[in-house]
Design an enzyme around this catalytic site. Structure first.
Site, PDB file in Angstrom:
ATOM      1  N   GLU A 145     -51.059  14.280  17.571  1.00 17.92           N
ATOM      2  CA  GLU A 145     -50.918  14.970  18.857  1.00 17.92           C
ATOM      3  C   GLU A 145     -49.627  15.785  18.817  1.00 17.92           C
ATOM      4  OE1 GLU A 145     -53.055  12.123  22.149  1.00 17.92           O
ATOM      5  OE2 GLU A 145     -51.192  11.391  21.304  1.00 17.92           O
ATOM      6  N   ASN A 167     -53.745   7.494  23.633  1.00 11.39           N
ATOM      7  CA  ASN A 167     -53.382   6.165  24.133  1.00 11.39           C
ATOM      8  C   ASN A 167     -53.768   6.003  25.599  1.00 11.39           C
ATOM      9  OD1 ASN A 167     -52.393   5.239  21.757  1.00 11.39           O
ATOM     10  ND2 ASN A 167     -50.257   5.687  22.210  1.00 11.39           N
ATOM     11  N   SER A 169     -44.092   7.352  21.491  1.00 10.05           N
ATOM     12  CA  SER A 169     -45.429   7.119  22.045  1.00 10.05           C
ATOM     13  C   SER A 169     -45.406   7.275  23.547  1.00 10.05           C
ATOM     14  CB  SER A 169     -45.886   5.688  21.786  1.00 10.05           C
ATOM     15  OG  SER A 169     -45.751   5.348  20.471  1.00 10.05           O
ATOM     16  N   HIS A 216     -46.906  13.317  17.362  1.00 10.52           N
ATOM     17  CA  HIS A 216     -47.266  11.911  17.525  1.00 10.52           C
ATOM     18  C   HIS A 216     -48.342  11.516  16.527  1.00 10.52           C
ATOM     19  CE1 HIS A 216     -49.188   8.533  20.004  1.00 10.52           C
ATOM     20  NE2 HIS A 216     -48.060   8.083  19.531  1.00 10.52           N
TER      21      HIS A 216
HETATM   22  P1  NAI Z   1     -40.019   0.329  13.521  1.00  4.07           P
HETATM   23  O1  NAI Z   1     -39.246  -0.649  14.309  1.00  4.07           O
HETATM   24  O2  NAI Z   1     -40.974  -0.154  12.503  1.00  4.07           O
HETATM   25  O3  NAI Z   1     -39.024   1.343  12.786  1.00  4.07           O
HETATM   26  C1  NAI Z   1     -37.921   1.930  13.395  1.00  4.07           C
HETATM   27  C2  NAI Z   1     -36.883   2.137  12.314  1.00  4.07           C
HETATM   28  O4  NAI Z   1     -35.859   2.963  12.823  1.00  4.07           O
HETATM   29  C3  NAI Z   1     -36.199   0.852  11.846  1.00  4.07           C
HETATM   30  O5  NAI Z   1     -36.345   0.748  10.443  1.00  4.07           O
HETATM   31  C4  NAI Z   1     -34.740   1.036  12.228  1.00  4.07           C
HETATM   32  O6  NAI Z   1     -33.853   0.481  11.270  1.00  4.07           O
HETATM   33  C5  NAI Z   1     -34.616   2.529  12.287  1.00  4.07           C
HETATM   34  N1  NAI Z   1     -33.581   3.008  13.189  1.00  4.07           N
HETATM   35  C6  NAI Z   1     -33.352   2.631  14.473  1.00  4.07           C
HETATM   36  N2  NAI Z   1     -32.333   3.343  14.983  1.00  4.07           N
HETATM   37  C7  NAI Z   1     -31.908   4.185  14.008  1.00  4.07           C
HETATM   38  C8  NAI Z   1     -30.903   5.185  13.938  1.00  4.07           C
HETATM   39  N3  NAI Z   1     -30.137   5.463  14.979  1.00  4.07           N
HETATM   40  N4  NAI Z   1     -30.765   5.845  12.777  1.00  4.07           N
HETATM   41  C9  NAI Z   1     -31.545   5.592  11.715  1.00  4.07           C
HETATM   42  N5  NAI Z   1     -32.505   4.659  11.741  1.00  4.07           N
HETATM   43  C10 NAI Z   1     -32.704   3.978  12.867  1.00  4.07           C
HETATM   44  O7  NAI Z   1     -40.739   1.236  14.605  1.00  4.07           O
HETATM   45  P2  NAI Z   1     -42.096   2.072  14.490  1.00  4.07           P
HETATM   46  O8  NAI Z   1     -43.240   1.225  14.904  1.00  4.07           O
HETATM   47  O9  NAI Z   1     -42.120   2.768  13.207  1.00  4.07           O
HETATM   48  O10 NAI Z   1     -41.903   3.139  15.670  1.00  4.07           O
HETATM   49  C11 NAI Z   1     -41.065   4.257  15.531  1.00  4.07           C
HETATM   50  C12 NAI Z   1     -41.419   5.281  16.586  1.00  4.07           C
HETATM   51  O11 NAI Z   1     -42.795   5.642  16.413  1.00  4.07           O
HETATM   52  C13 NAI Z   1     -41.315   4.807  18.005  1.00  4.07           C
HETATM   53  O12 NAI Z   1     -40.868   5.871  18.801  1.00  4.07           O
HETATM   54  C14 NAI Z   1     -42.740   4.393  18.372  1.00  4.07           C
HETATM   55  O13 NAI Z   1     -43.007   4.483  19.756  1.00  4.07           O
HETATM   56  C15 NAI Z   1     -43.519   5.453  17.633  1.00  4.07           C
HETATM   57  N6  NAI Z   1     -44.900   5.102  17.304  1.00  4.07           N
HETATM   58  C16 NAI Z   1     -45.250   3.865  16.857  1.00  4.07           C
HETATM   59  C17 NAI Z   1     -46.559   3.572  16.528  1.00  4.07           C
HETATM   60  C18 NAI Z   1     -46.949   2.231  15.978  1.00  4.07           C
HETATM   61  O14 NAI Z   1     -48.158   1.948  15.887  1.00  4.07           O
HETATM   62  N7  NAI Z   1     -46.003   1.381  15.609  1.00  4.07           N
HETATM   63  C19 NAI Z   1     -47.637   4.591  16.680  1.00  4.07           C
HETATM   64  C20 NAI Z   1     -47.144   5.879  17.088  1.00  4.07           C
HETATM   65  C21 NAI Z   1     -45.833   6.098  17.424  1.00  4.07           C
END
Ligand code: NAI
Length: 674
Positions: free
Chosen positions: A449, A487, A416, A437
């Protein structure tokens, strides 16, 4: 005689097959030219009447997609509008009054004006496949059916079912359409022709409207039922913002006893609506959507295998969505238990989407593979990374997977806020990194995006845009700058709302002010829903890159661990997934609150235009409407400024600047508006 859009074929049974194949168009639409030709053909056929007429489409894309929306944009006064509508009415009346049998043979989409043509026929036979849908979605364009569809759908399906279909604009699959009585038969493709022929030759008896439907249509009951309908509609759309559904209910309530008069009133009502502010802007939104679709060409990329890394909120849903759209997907997470939860959530998504279609659910589940060890990496044409928002963690993953990736495979990040250039610096081939995105929740948000970093290859951008279309999203190419487009524009609006809470203005009133403007959800409820930790981190990153100040209230909420819906309390307390709102909350000048919120958003939108975060004004508007739900009937933030008057709006912004300080300093981008 030869016609440009229609082909006439009379067979040995003396059945006339009228094939529609609109010239120079991939889709059949009922333009003025198409209707005029049809009118001539019907006159000609009436001279030597066939046994029956069957309407057929020669297009692969479907039966008829509706009226020609381009023509709507050319009428700007009532007289032209009523002439346009009356032309359609006359043709439909002509079909209805033909002394021979008429049948619509429906395969593929049959919508709006197309459905009204089908309803004017004596019978409708529909192909029983997933791609065939019927519907009257005119409300989505700020009007209601205008070629006789209001009266005829109610006469066929009864007031409850027909009004529901028209008020929601939803599309119906075969079984639902048949159950309602909108179509007479539902048959597999191989039997369509013989079914149409059967209806002409046998003229089967049509079932009359059920007693309960006739009772509902009764003049004494209609006001009561109409009142309920208005109540239901009001939950979704306000009359002052979206007049069409209310006019449709009025029409039914007042005129259903006299169908001929109702047809006349229907035409007048649509002629008023079509030239109105809301419909004009919703038609604009329709074209904005087409513009986004045209950004990606599906042919530019045909991935076979997608690998998603990170099975959390975003990655899990992205993987499920790709599987739902037909791709083979492996999803990797370092935590096996996360993957178990991902699979369960995916199942829920498929069930919601495919309802009772067990085969479709099973197929989607088969396409989605939990892959704890990342075995999918070397096979994938596209890898989507959605792990923690941390540059070092992401880079160490990239270093590990890049040597395993196939030649020509793309690496996409869902970040993000981390600049793509920084992430790409660890790659051997930085040109293959692109941002894709997604928005949360993935299944509901139509926009993605597509982020172009300084190093991203042009071909990779093209492929990413194509992928957006492949998964049925609206792809928007954006520059890699903090917050991208959506955003960045949304954040000042949310921060202004938090600022107001800090001034002890009740959150309920802040949300109400935004709803008054036409936002789908108030900013406070939105912040609580997204999670204040997520808002905080995005706001933080934006505040480092741009000159914005974070309200103290934000830090305070974080310290208190009040994160919103997910922690049970944010600005609101949350119970059973709903915010508990104080019904007695009060604030005097709601318009002031509305202006504070909206003008910050508008000002940021002009800054994005100036910085060319996206290519043009229309794309700023499209991104904000499809990325945030910004009041669609206003046609987008920049369009809103221009239609209200740039100088008038700038004067108001200057007033706010004087009252509330520099966060309302007009951006120099205002000079680009006219
Ligand atoms: P989250 O914390 O729910 O999920 C991240 C997952 O990645 C976790 O399950 C973790 O175990 C796994 N993980 C971490 N390091 C790892 C690795 N090296 N290898 C394999 N798995 C790994 O996070 P979320 O919210 O899904 O965010 C993920 C990405 O999406 C971030 O970059 C965030 O900025 C972006 N994002 C989030 C939004 C939201 O509303 N939460 C909206 C748009 C983008």
């Amino acid at each position: 005689m030869d016609y440009q859009h229609w082909k006439i074929e009379r067979d040995n049974d003396d059945i006339c097959w009228l094939h529609l194949d609109v010239a120079d168009s991939s889709t059949n639409v009922l333009s003025a030219a198409v209707l005029d030709e049809l009118s001539e053909i019907l006159n000609e056929q009436a001279q030597s009447l066939p046994r029956g007429i069957v309407f057929v489409s020669n297009k692969k894309s479907g039966f008829i997609a509706g009226a020609d929306i381009n023509e709507f944009t050319r009428v700007d006064n009532y007289d032209d509008a009523i002439a346009m509508i009356n032309r359609g009415h006359e043709v439909m009346d002509k079909i209805e009054s033909l002394p021979c049998v008429t049948v619509a043979m429906i395969k593929g989409f049959c919508l709006g004006g197309g459905m009204e043509l089908a309803l004017a026929c004596r019978y409708r036979v529909m192909c029983d496949d997933r791609a065939t849908r019927v519907g009257l979605p005119e409300v989505k364009l700020g009007i209601h059916p205008g070629y006789g569809g209001t009266v005829r759908s109610i006469l066929k399906a009864g007031p409850m079912a027909a009004m529901n279909a028209m008020l929601t604009g939803r599309l119906l699959q075969g079984r639902a359409a048949k159950r309602m009585g909108l179509v007479d038969d539902l048959v597999p493709e191989r039997q369509l022709l013989s079914a149409a022929r059967y209806f002409v030759l046998k003229r089967p008896h049509q079932r009359p409207l059920a007693l309960k439907d006739r009772i509902m249509n009764h003049r004494l009951l209609r006001p009561i039922v109409a009142k309920q309908m208005r109540k239901q509609v009001a939950k979704k759309a306000r009359k002052e913002h979206y007049p069409a559904p209310y006019k449709l209910i009025d029409l039914w309530q007042k005129y259903m006893d006299r169908p001929r008069l109702m047809l006349k009133k229907e035409a007048e009502s649509v002629a008023e609506l079509v030239t109105d502010y809301t419909a004009r802007n919703l038609v604009r939104v329709f074209f904005l959507q087409e513009k986004l679709k045209s950004q990606g060409n599906k042919k530019d990329f045909q991935p076979q295998h997608i690998h998603v890394i990170g099975g959390g909120i975003m990655g899990g849903d992205i993987a499920a969505w790709c599987a739902l759209r037909g791709f083979r997907v492996t999803v990797q997470d370092r935590e096996p238990k996360v993957l178990a939860a991902t699979m369960k959530r995916s199942m829920d998504m498929f069930k919601k989407k495919f309802k009772k279609d067990k085969a479709a659910i099973r197929d989607a589940m088969d396409r989605l593979i939990a892959d704890h060890k990342g075995l999918g990496v070397p096979h994938a044409d596209l890898i989507i990374e959605a792990i923690f928002e941390d540059k070092d963690v992401k880079q160490s993953l990239y270093k590990n997977i890049e040597p395993q990736m196939k030649d020509g495979a793309i690496l996409a990040t869902n970040t993000s806020s981390i600049p793509l250039e920084e992430l790409a610096s660890c790659l051997q081939n930085p040109g293959r990194l692109v941002g894709i995105h997604f928005f949360n929740p993935v299944a509901l948000m139509p926009l993605v995006e597509i982020v172009r970093g300084d190093n991203t290859d042009d071909a990779v951008i093209k492929q990413a845009l194509a992928f957006g279309r492949q998964i049925d999203k609206l792809p928007l190419a954006v520059k890699s700058s903090p917050g991208f487009l959506v955003n960045r524009i949304l954040m000042p609006y949310l921060l202004e709302a938090v600022e107001m809470v800090g001034e002890n203005i009740p959150p309920e009133m802040i949300d109400k002010a935004a709803l008054n403007f036409g936002m789908p959800m108030g900013p406070i409820e939105l912040a609580d829903t997204v999670g204040l930790d997520v808002c905080h981190s995005v706001a933080h990153i934006l505040s480092e890159a741009m000159d914005i100040e974070l309200p103290k209230k934000m830090d305070f909420m974080m310290e208190q661990k009040k994160l919103g819906k997910k922690s049970g309390e944010g600005f609101y307390k949350w119970q059973k997934g709903k915010p508990v709102k104080n019904k007695d909350a009060h604030y005097g000048n709601l318009k002031e609150l509305e202006d504070r919120l909206i003008f910050r958003l508008l000002n940021e939108a002009t800054a994005c235009l100036r910085e060319q975060v996206v290519d043009d004004k229309e794309l700023v508007d499209a991104g904000i409407i499809f990325g945030t739900g910004f009041a669609p009937f206003r046609g987008g933030p920049l369009h809103h400024i221009e239609s209200e008057g740039v100088q008038l709006m700038l004067d108001r912004l200057n007033q706010l600047h004087q009252t509330y300080g520099d966060r309302f300093q007009p951006d120099s981008g205002w000079q680009q508006l006219s």
